[in-house]
Design a protein around this motif. Structure first.
Motif, PDB file in Angstrom:
ATOM      1  N   THR A   1      35.492  -4.575  67.701  1.00 25.66           N
ATOM      2  CA  THR A   1      35.160  -5.989  67.463  1.00 25.66           C
ATOM      3  C   THR A   1      36.393  -6.826  67.179  1.00 25.66           C
ATOM      4  O   THR A   1      36.356  -8.043  67.304  1.00 25.66           O
ATOM      5  CB  THR A   1      34.171  -6.117  66.297  1.00 25.66           C
ATOM      6  OG1 THR A   1      34.756  -5.520  65.125  1.00 25.66           O
ATOM      7  CG2 THR A   1      32.857  -5.402  66.609  1.00 25.66           C
TER       8      THR A   1
ATOM      9  N   GLY B   1      28.044   4.287  76.103  1.00 25.96           N
ATOM     10  CA  GLY B   1      26.992   3.936  75.144  1.00 25.96           C
ATOM     11  C   GLY B   1      27.555   3.013  74.079  1.00 25.96           C
ATOM     12  O   GLY B   1      28.119   1.964  74.379  1.00 25.96           O
ATOM     13  N   ASN B   2      27.446   3.436  72.812  1.00 24.94           N
ATOM     14  CA  ASN B   2      27.983   2.628  71.709  1.00 24.94           C
ATOM     15  C   ASN B   2      29.160   3.312  71.017  1.00 24.94           C
ATOM     16  O   ASN B   2      29.511   2.959  69.896  1.00 24.94           O
ATOM     17  CB  ASN B   2      26.879   2.321  70.689  1.00 24.94           C
ATOM     18  CG  ASN B   2      26.355   3.586  70.015  1.00 24.94           C
ATOM     19  OD1 ASN B   2      26.699   4.701  70.424  1.00 24.94           O
ATOM     20  ND2 ASN B   2      25.518   3.425  69.013  1.00 24.94           N
ATOM     21  N   LYS B   3      29.771   4.280  71.681  1.00 29.31           N
ATOM     22  CA  LYS B   3      30.864   5.038  71.069  1.00 29.31           C
ATOM     23  C   LYS B   3      32.204   4.377  71.383  1.00 29.31           C
ATOM     24  O   LYS B   3      32.543   4.180  72.550  1.00 29.31           O
ATOM     25  CB  LYS B   3      30.840   6.488  71.555  1.00 29.31           C
ATOM     26  CG  LYS B   3      29.576   7.221  71.107  1.00 29.31           C
ATOM     27  CD  LYS B   3      29.551   8.663  71.574  1.00 29.31           C
ATOM     28  CE  LYS B   3      28.302   9.364  71.059  1.00 29.31           C
ATOM     29  NZ  LYS B   3      28.230  10.783  71.507  1.00 29.31           N
TER      30      LYS B   3
ATOM     31  N   ILE C   1      29.475  -4.595  76.874  1.00 31.60           N
ATOM     32  CA  ILE C   1      29.312  -4.178  75.476  1.00 31.60           C
ATOM     33  C   ILE C   1      29.565  -5.402  74.608  1.00 31.60           C
ATOM     34  O   ILE C   1      30.681  -5.919  74.563  1.00 31.60           O
ATOM     35  CB  ILE C   1      30.286  -3.042  75.101  1.00 31.60           C
ATOM     36  CG1 ILE C   1      30.067  -1.825  76.011  1.00 31.60           C
ATOM     37  CG2 ILE C   1      30.100  -2.649  73.633  1.00 31.60           C
ATOM     38  CD1 ILE C   1      31.063  -0.707  75.775  1.00 31.60           C
TER      39      ILE C   1
END
Length: 264
Positions: A191, A174-176, A113
């Motif tokens: 981040t 995923g992006n969760k 990720i």
């Protein structure tokens, strides 16, 4: 005008042999381990918080810092954190071992990720309890409503020491950024370290309130539209509003009043 309070980590110079950016990352991560210890988010010598080192330190290679296996969170310091690569090789000559159960999942996220610069994992009572529920997190309180559309689930496959589980973990997430590892515990990524902490803190509080609510009866569900609005209105994850930095700094100041040894 009152001075803005900052954590002591910003005032500690780097050792002569170390890149200043690596030292600052070490200070931030060590302070986070002490924050977790203060909050009681510990599991003996287990669980992990990891932080990817910036390209200014690694030259573009993916390397991250992890806690020394065998030490309690209250014993972690900036200098005893272990620097490893994506294969789990120790890069800083540390004599400490790395727990494979921590390396596998964290390396998977750091490597798979792009925005996962920090990864946190806990086995708190409330977190594991909700992870053991068939329906998982209930959208029924102030905190879970702020995580609308942000929570992923990954089915339990046993102790996470097998690399072949990695692709399935990434597919589940995923992006969760808020993750419930079924039958296992909680995880967050972000981040920055403060943003990751803010996400995990919110998920943890949501689980605590759910645990308390369900002990008394059935919770009142929050409608989808209201939950989506709460998530849009929540500022603590938003980089334009500090993304958890102010909260994290305040907790580090509390840690310093207890023990500032993490800066060693």
């Amino acid at each position: 005008m009152n001075a803005v309070l900052k954590p002591a980590s910003t005032h500690v110079p780097a050792p002569a042999h170390m890149h200043p950016d690596e030292w600052q990352a070490r200070l931030q991560l060590a302070s986070c381990y002490r924050v977790f210890a203060m909050l009681g988010w510990t599991e003996m010598i287990y669980n992990h918080i990891t932080l990817r080192l910036p390209d200014s330190v690694t030259g573009g290679d993916k390397q991250f810092l992890i806690n020394p296996f065998g030490l309690h969170y209250s014993e972690v310091t900036a200098s005893n954190l272990v620097k490893i690569n994506m294969q789990g090789d120790v890069l800083d000559g540390s004599s400490h071992k790395v727990n494979p159960a921590g390396f596998v999942v964290h390396a998977t996220l750091h490597g798979g990720i792009e925005g996962a610069h920090c990864v946190m994992h806990t086995h708190t009572t409330a977190g594991v309890a909700v992870a053991c529920l068939k329906d998982g997190l209930s959208q029924s309180n102030f905190y879970s409503a702020q995580l609308h559309g942000m929570v992923a689930y990954h089915d339990f496959e046993g102790i996470t020491i097998h690399a072949e589980e990695g692709p399935r973990v990434l597919q589940s997430i995923g992006n969760k950024p808020a993750v419930i590892l079924r039958n296992h515990g909680l995880l967050s990524w972000g981040t920055t370290l403060p943003q990751t902490f803010a996400i995990l803190w919110t998920l943890q509080r949501a689980c605590e309130i759910q645990l308390a609510t369900q002990s008394m009866g059935a919770p009142i569900p929050v409608p989808e539209a209201i939950a989506a609005k709460c998530t849009r209105d929540a500022l603590q994850f938003n980089p334009n509003h500090g993304a958890g930095q102010d909260v994290f700094d305040a907790l580090v100041r509390q840690v310093d009043r207890i023990d500032s040894g993490w800066r060693a």
